[in-house]
Design a protein around this motif. Structure first.
Motif, short mmCIF file in Angstrom:
data_model
loop_
_atom_site.label_atom_id
_atom_site.label_comp_id
_atom_site.label_asym_id
_atom_site.label_seq_id
_atom_site.Cartn_x
_atom_site.Cartn_y
_atom_site.Cartn_z
N VAL A 127 0.85 -1.20 0.00
CA VAL A 127 0.00 0.00 0.00
C VAL A 127 0.88 1.25 0.00
O VAL A 127 0.54 2.28 -0.60
N ASN A 128 2.04 1.13 0.60
CA ASN A 128 2.97 2.27 0.67
C ASN A 128 3.47 2.65 -0.73
O ASN A 128 3.58 3.83 -1.04
N VAL A 129 3.74 1.65 -1.59
CA VAL A 129 4.18 2.00 -2.95
C VAL A 129 2.98 2.26 -3.87
O VAL A 129 3.01 3.16 -4.70
N MET A 130 1.89 1.49 -3.69
CA MET A 130 0.73 1.64 -4.59
C MET A 130 0.06 3.01 -4.46
O MET A 130 -0.57 3.49 -5.40
N GLN A 131 0.17 3.63 -3.28
CA GLN A 131 -0.50 4.92 -3.09
C GLN A 131 0.01 5.96 -4.10
O GLN A 131 -0.68 6.94 -4.38
N HIS A 132 1.22 5.74 -4.66
CA HIS A 132 1.78 6.71 -5.61
C HIS A 132 1.43 6.36 -7.07
O HIS A 132 1.84 7.09 -7.97
N ASN A 133 0.70 5.23 -7.30
CA ASN A 133 0.33 4.88 -8.68
C ASN A 133 -0.66 5.90 -9.22
O ASN A 133 -1.48 6.45 -8.49
#
Ligand SMILES: NC(=O)c1ccc[n+]([C@@H]2O[C@H](COP(=O)([O-])OP(=O)(O)OC[C@H]3O[C@@H](n4cnc5c(N)ncnc54)[C@H](O)[C@@H]3O)[C@@H](O)[C@H]2O)c1
Length: 253
Positions: A127-133
């Motif tokens: 979720v930490n990386v996906m939030q920037h998609n």
């Protein structure tokens, strides 16, 4: 018309069984895959076989630092991760009170650490990386799919730790889906019945025969490709969220 696939998946336990079958399916569909597994030799072999759209990162998913680093490396390699699939797991069978002695609490905790805590750890990092998609037209940024088991509901003697770990995965699905909804990230869990994987093959033949005989229909263990097909369906069906889906031929153990 061919559908444009833009899947960039991260799969834990991706060197074997259900995770590997899903990785193959995603590659066939034109996506790219990062495989995380402790099994370095097989992981490297598989990544060579699957080609340049595959990255293998030797990772013990019980290490938060290793998982965080793997997610960052995968994102830097492929530009984004928009599907995280948790398949790493172990399925030990141990009675609390057996002829050989008393089960230790550390044995219970080990199964919880590998199956449940590491699943949380990957959800957290994903979720930490996906939030920037970049969001799609519906505002969706990513999908997290976890793997429980029908033992979450129907645990057998010897499965106290395994069933507890899988029950925990099923139970955290809804609160995670609710929390991540503001970011457009869905969370869905699959609870497989019996699937023909190396894990299943560790059971003695008489046990697998007895177990498959109890499956109402079809009377056979699942093919890992059927698990992969459900992963892809969940990926494409935006209405599926916050739910645990049994995939078991109606088996109740
Ligand atoms: N096969 C079945 O019948 C079945 C049924 C219900 C649930 N499941 C669940 O599906 C998942 C996948 O099972 P499978 O049948 O493909 O098993 P498998 O043994 O074929 O694959 C599991 C993979 O997880 C990896 N792994 C184990 N511990 C790890 C760790 N600490 N860090 C990183 N990787 C680790 C293993 O090296 C292996 O490659 C498991 O969570 C299992 O509990 C399987």
């Amino acid at each position: 018309m061919k559908q444009p696939y833009t899947i960039s998946a991260l799969i834990t336990g991706g060197a074997s069984g259900l995770g590997l079958a899903t990785a193959r399916h995603i590659i066939e569909l034109g996506g790219c895959v990062t495989l995380l597994d402790v099994n370095k030799n097989i992981g490297n072999q598989i990544s060579k076989q699957l080609g340049e759209k595959t990255l293998f990162i030797e990772t013990d998913v019980t290490s938060e630092a290793a998982v965080d680093a793997a997610l960052l490396r995968a994102t830097n390699t492929f530009g984004k991760i928009n599907l995280a699939l948790n398949c790493a797991g172990v399925a030990p069978s141990e009675r609390v009170l057996s002829k050989t002695g008393l089960m230790s609490t550390s044995s219970f905790a080990r199964t919880i650490a590998i199956n449940l805590i590491s699943t949380f750890c990957v959800c957290r990092a994903a979720v930490n990386v996906m939030q920037h998609n970049e969001p799609d037209t519906e505002g969706q940024r990513g999908i997290i799919i976890n793997t429980a088991s029908i033992a979450a509901y129907d645990g057998q003697i010897g499965q106290a730790a395994y069933a507890a770990s899988k029950g925990g995965i099923a139970s955290m699905t809804l609160p995670l889906a609710r929390e991540f909804s503001r970011l457009g990230i869905r969370v869905v869990t699959i609870a497989p019945g019996l699937f023909k994987t190396p894990l299943f093959d560790t059971l003695p033949p008489n046990a697998t025969e007895a177990l498959t005989a109890n499956i109402p229909f079809p009377k056979r263990a699942g093919d890992p490709h059927e698990f992969a097909q459900l992963v892809l369906h969940i990926y494409h069906n935006t209405m599926l969220n916050g739910e645990t889906i049994r995939l078991d031929g109606a088996l109740r153990m």
